[in-house]
Every structure is written in C-alpha cells, then in structure tokens.
Design an enzyme around this catalytic site. Sequence first.
Site, PDB file in Angstrom:
ATOM      1  N   LYS A   1      52.517  10.257  30.878  1.00 12.06           N
ATOM      2  CA  LYS A   1      51.213   9.344  31.126  1.00 12.06           C
ATOM      3  C   LYS A   1      50.039   9.867  30.393  1.00 12.06           C
ATOM      4  CE  LYS A   1      48.754   6.112  32.711  1.00 12.06           C
ATOM      5  NZ  LYS A   1      48.822   4.766  32.062  1.00 12.06           N
TER       6      LYS A   1
ATOM      7  N   TRP B   1      38.851   8.736  44.272  1.00 11.03           N
ATOM      8  CA  TRP B   1      38.860   8.387  42.746  1.00 11.03           C
ATOM      9  C   TRP B   1      37.430   8.266  42.486  1.00 11.03           C
ATOM     10  CZ3 TRP B   1      42.292   8.773  39.022  1.00 11.03           C
ATOM     11  CH2 TRP B   1      41.983   8.068  37.885  1.00 11.03           C
TER      12      TRP B   1
ATOM     13  N   HIS C   1      54.106 -10.864   2.360  1.00  6.53           N
ATOM     14  CA  HIS C   1      53.862  -9.592   1.570  1.00  6.53           C
ATOM     15  C   HIS C   1      55.142  -8.550   1.914  1.00  6.53           C
ATOM     16  CE1 HIS C   1      50.192 -11.116  -0.198  1.00  6.53           C
ATOM     17  NE2 HIS C   1      49.834 -11.489   1.042  1.00  6.53           N
TER      18      HIS C   1
HETATM   19  O1  M6R Z   1      44.678   8.088  28.403  1.00  6.60           O
HETATM   20  P1  M6R Z   1      44.500   7.396  27.380  1.00  6.60           P
HETATM   21  O2  M6R Z   1      43.810   6.102  27.289  1.00  6.60           O
HETATM   22  O3  M6R Z   1      43.706   8.380  26.323  1.00  6.60           O
HETATM   23  O4  M6R Z   1      46.025   7.420  26.481  1.00  6.60           O
HETATM   24  C1  M6R Z   1      46.164   6.722  25.347  1.00  6.60           C
HETATM   25  C2  M6R Z   1      47.671   6.596  25.088  1.00  6.60           C
HETATM   26  O5  M6R Z   1      48.263   7.901  25.161  1.00  6.60           O
HETATM   27  C3  M6R Z   1      48.024   5.467  26.108  1.00  6.60           C
HETATM   28  O6  M6R Z   1      47.375   4.306  25.883  1.00  6.60           O
HETATM   29  C4  M6R Z   1      49.355   5.179  25.729  1.00  6.60           C
HETATM   30  O7  M6R Z   1      49.876   4.607  24.373  1.00  6.60           O
HETATM   31  C5  M6R Z   1      49.961   4.387  26.818  1.00  6.60           C
HETATM   32  N1  M6R Z   1      51.248   4.852  27.215  1.00  6.60           N
HETATM   33  C6  M6R Z   1      50.543   2.884  26.245  1.00  6.60           C
HETATM   34  O8  M6R Z   1      50.989   1.922  27.358  1.00  6.60           O
END
Ligand code: M6R
Length: 609
Positions: A604, A74, A505
């Site tokens: 993800k 990684w 509000h």
């Molecule tokens: O890989 P990224 O940080 O660009 O992903 C952005 C979002 O898809 C990500 O943060 C998503 O909102 C998560 N599942 C939240 O836990």
Amino acid sequence: MCGIVGYIGNKSAAPFLLDGLTKLEYRGYDSAGIAVFDAHDVFIEKSVGRLDALKEKLKGVTLDGVIGIGHTRWATHGRPSDQNAHPHTDCNGEFVVVHNGIIENFMPLKEALIAKGHHFTSETDTEVVAHLIEEFYEGDFAAAVRAVLKKIEGSYSLVFMSEKHPDTLICAKQDNPLVVGLGDGENFIASDIPAIISRTRRTYILNDGEIAIVKKDSVEITDREGKPVDKKIFHVSWNAEAAEKGGYEHFMLKEINEQPKAVRDTMSKRVAKDGSRITLDELNWSKEFLDGIDKVYIVACGTAYHAGLVGKFYIEKLARILVEVDLASEFRYRDPIVDEKTLVIVISQSGETSDTLAALKEAKRRGARTLAVTNVVGSSIAREADQVVHTWAGPEIAVASTKAYTTQLILMFMLALYMAQLRSTVSDERARELIGLLKKIPAQISETLSDVEPIKTFARRYGFNEDVFYIGRSLDYDVALEGALKLKEISYIHAEAYASGELKHGTLALIVEGVPVIALATQKSVYEKTISNIKEVKARDAVVIGIAADGDEEIGKFVDHVMFVPDTDELLIPLLAVVPLQLLAYYAAITRGCDVDKPRNLAKSVTVE
Ligand code: M6R
C-alpha cells in the site's frame, strides 16, 4: 473517518471498548482513547499512535465502570497527538464526547466560546461540541444535546457521556454512520457493525438527523426536535469479515463506493456559501504570492502522479501558469530546474512514499516553495512541506487507489480555480458555473455507481484477454493512464494507455482482431479527433468499448459497446469517467480470481526506494 464505540450495561465497559476499537482500527489509527465512568469519576486515557499504544498505557489499570465511550482517530483538524485524541471534555470534565466527521463552523464557535471564558486544550473541531454542551446544559441532557446539534454545521456521528447522568449515553448522526446494538441489560454504540457483531446482531441503524438516548435497558430514538421516531430492528446477517468491509466483498469495492462522500468531504468548507469562490483557508495565498511564481512542478508516484497530470491541465487551463509534472523517482535524480520562484506540489495519499518525500526534500533544498496534497494528517510529507492541503478521503486500505485519486482530482481542481481567482484568469461568471457543476459531482458519482451490471458483463467477457488498450485525448488520456494502471495492478492483464493521436506512431501495430480497446471520448473539444482515432482501431477489428457522456448520440455508431457517465464540464468529467474504469478493473480481477485488496508484489505504501 474515525471509529467510535460506546457501552452501557452491567459489565465492565473497558473490555468491549478496546475490543470494538480493535475491530474499527481500519477506520483510523493515528491515535485512540477511551473514557469510562465508574461510581464517581470519569477516567480518560488517550494515546497517539496505534491502539496498542493505548492498550500499553492501560496495562495494570483496573476499570470497573459499566458505561464508557471510545474512539480511534484519523486526524482531520489538529495533528495526531495525545491532546488531539478523543474523547474530549468541557472545561470541568463533566461532559465527554467522541466524534467522527467534520464540524465545519467550529472556528467561529470556538472563538465565541473562548470569549465566554471556555478553556480549550486541543486543536480539534470536536472539542467545541463538549464546550457547547456545557454552555447549554440546564439539567436536561437530551435537551442540551439537541441545542448543540442546532449550532453545529457539518458531518458527524457523536456520542456523549456525562457524569451528571451516569445511566445514559446519547448519540447523534449526520452524514456519518452510527449504529446502536441491542443486548440484554446492556446496549452498544458503534460507528460500524464490526465493533458490535460479536455481542449482538440486533441493531438500530440510525438515519441522518436521529438521536438515540441509550440506557442499559432501553433505547429511545428521536429526531432533532425531540419527537420520537419509530424504528425497526435491523438483524445483521453478515459475518465479521464482511462487516469490516461494510458488507462489500473487498475494501476496494467499498472504497470505490465511498467516493461520493470522500469527494463531498474534500470539498466541504472550501467553497463559499454563495457559490462564488473557492476558499482554501489553509493556504491564505495572495495575488502577490502567485505573481512571485513562474513555474509549478507537480511531483508524485503511481496514481497520485496520474492525478498530478490532471492537475497540470487544471492549473494551466485555469490559472495560466506553466506546470511540469514528474515522477518523484525521476525528479529527485534529474537535477531539476527549480528555484525560489518555483512552487513544487507533491501529491501523496499516504504522505509516506519515500521517493515523493525525497523529491520534496530536494525541492526544498533548492529553495522552492512547497505544498503537499495528502490524505494523512501528520504524515512525513505533511510535516516536511511548507504548506499542506488535505484530501478528506478517510483511510484507504486496498492497495489499488480509488477514492484517493478522485479526492486528489477534486482538490487539484479547487486549487487551480483558487489560483485562477487570485490571478483573475477566470471570469466570475465562469467560476460560478464551474463551482455549480463541482457541487453536483458527488451525486453524479453516485449515479455512475448505481448500475454496475453492464460493467460486470464486460469484465466477464474480456477478463481473460491478455492485452487491453486504453486510448484518449487531452484529459481522457490522463484518465486512460489511471484506468490502465488499475487493470494491470489488480487483474495482472497487460494494459497500456496511449494518447490517441500517438496510435499511428507505433502502437497501431499491436491492434489486431478482437483486442479490447477502451476509448475515452468525454472531451468535447477534441471529440471529432477522438472519433477518428476510434475508427482507426475499429478498422483493425479491435473490440471498442467507449466511455462517453450522457447525451452523446454519435458514439454508438462507432464502437461495440458504450458506458455512459453523467454529463458535466469537460474539466470535471475525469471524476466520473474514471469510475467505470475502476469498476472494470475490479470485476476483471474478480473474474480472474485475483486477490483484489492485496495484489501480488505490491504494498500500500512504498516507503523504500
Ligand atoms: O501514498 P501515495 O499516494 O504516495 O502512493 C503512490 C503510489 O504508490 C500509489 O498511488 C500506487 O500507485 C497505487 N497502488 C495505485 O493504485
């Protein structure tokens, strides 16, 4: 965060190495490699890409050697490539090494080694270790390893192999996991238990500062001075699946618990030793560069967007530059006012989110200077941006982002302070004070993680409610947004975050008897106002759970329950306040029987629009 394996015994090493790496691929998957020593030579094969690419290269290759090491990477220093994949060797290929961690002082070491005539073939920090051992070796393998360890600073788990000592593997640990598996006439080394669990359950779990000299029939453990360490065998009782999650029930919980290390790694090398400055060497900005910027745009999605909101606060407060924050999916269609005097910062854990990538391209098209904050070296966003600063969170597997968020926060804080120091918008005294507090954050996160029982109780009590509200002011509001997102995405409870001042509000109409309200009250500058908003929801008979800083003796008078987090400056407390909210979401999802790591309808990495 990489995966490491080693084998020494009577059988062919390669099958174990490849099997072990397969089990560890969750730790890193941008490149992989193995080294196997047969009767005469060290054979090395490496490949960029997933482990399958390495396996493909090895098809048809017969490897009989009974000693070998392997690595799945990684990337931290040096983009993913064949050259940067481990194992790495010295000039003559006599010493071979795999490494997990970061050698913080590798640049001066590398320069000194090059001056002495060493020839480097990769961009990694690890390669200095192989050249150092070549430099120190005088016939005693273990003594040379000990000499190397005295020179290097940072975190590591390392495994060394040498064609001069075909009966020995040596491994060493500092701040990264390392385990020796004990077999009959064979022994194993791995960064994590899943790699060895199918071969043995008898292990030595190494502690920081320990070195293991591993032969096929013996394992000797010493400290860094060579003094023997008396070690007890640890019998692993986990099943293979639990082992992959480090003994945790879910990746999300594992990743929540990895936050102290992830945050520490992200800070590492970026704070001057005397605690006076933030040193983001990868940027090399100047006051003149920042004077040429009249506006910053932060663009991201989901959790990364929430980190961007906190980032806006930091940059405006510390560096006094105007910041806009936008969702990437909105920014790209907004006809944004962006030109060459705009700095566009995109934040993305994966570096592959399609909206964020498109927004970045749009910003570049309009002439903006661009900076990516990402966790993945060599990702599309990292490659597209003019400059990159990485979070060092290691791979995040759970869909719900946790350690990515806290590392993004710490990085945005450091970036803001770095900009402020260049612009002289913070005093030296204030900078020192903040840096001092910054360094305490990993330990304070650990403290926050140490008592989860009250959170489990809340989750059991309120986990079946249909609606939960999160309220807060200033940075507490930004953290409330992230807390609500965590709860809804993994427990499917309808959760909404509101700026406390907005309640009257409209939202107050939804607050009725028994509705849980999570009230964040960590921001001292707006504390009185927050309390008066808490009174508003209490007056409607909501059940209020306060999140407050240690030492707050007032809050208990106004809420039904309190979760305390360690006290620090109000700029840094979001890093602590979010932790109970992550845990609350996790345990609420468990209470409801949800699939925590793979919530419905979500992926993800969102690589489609
Ligand atoms: O890989 P990224 O940080 O660009 O992903 C952005 C979002 O898809 C990500 O943060 C998503 O909102 C998560 N599942 C939240 O836990």
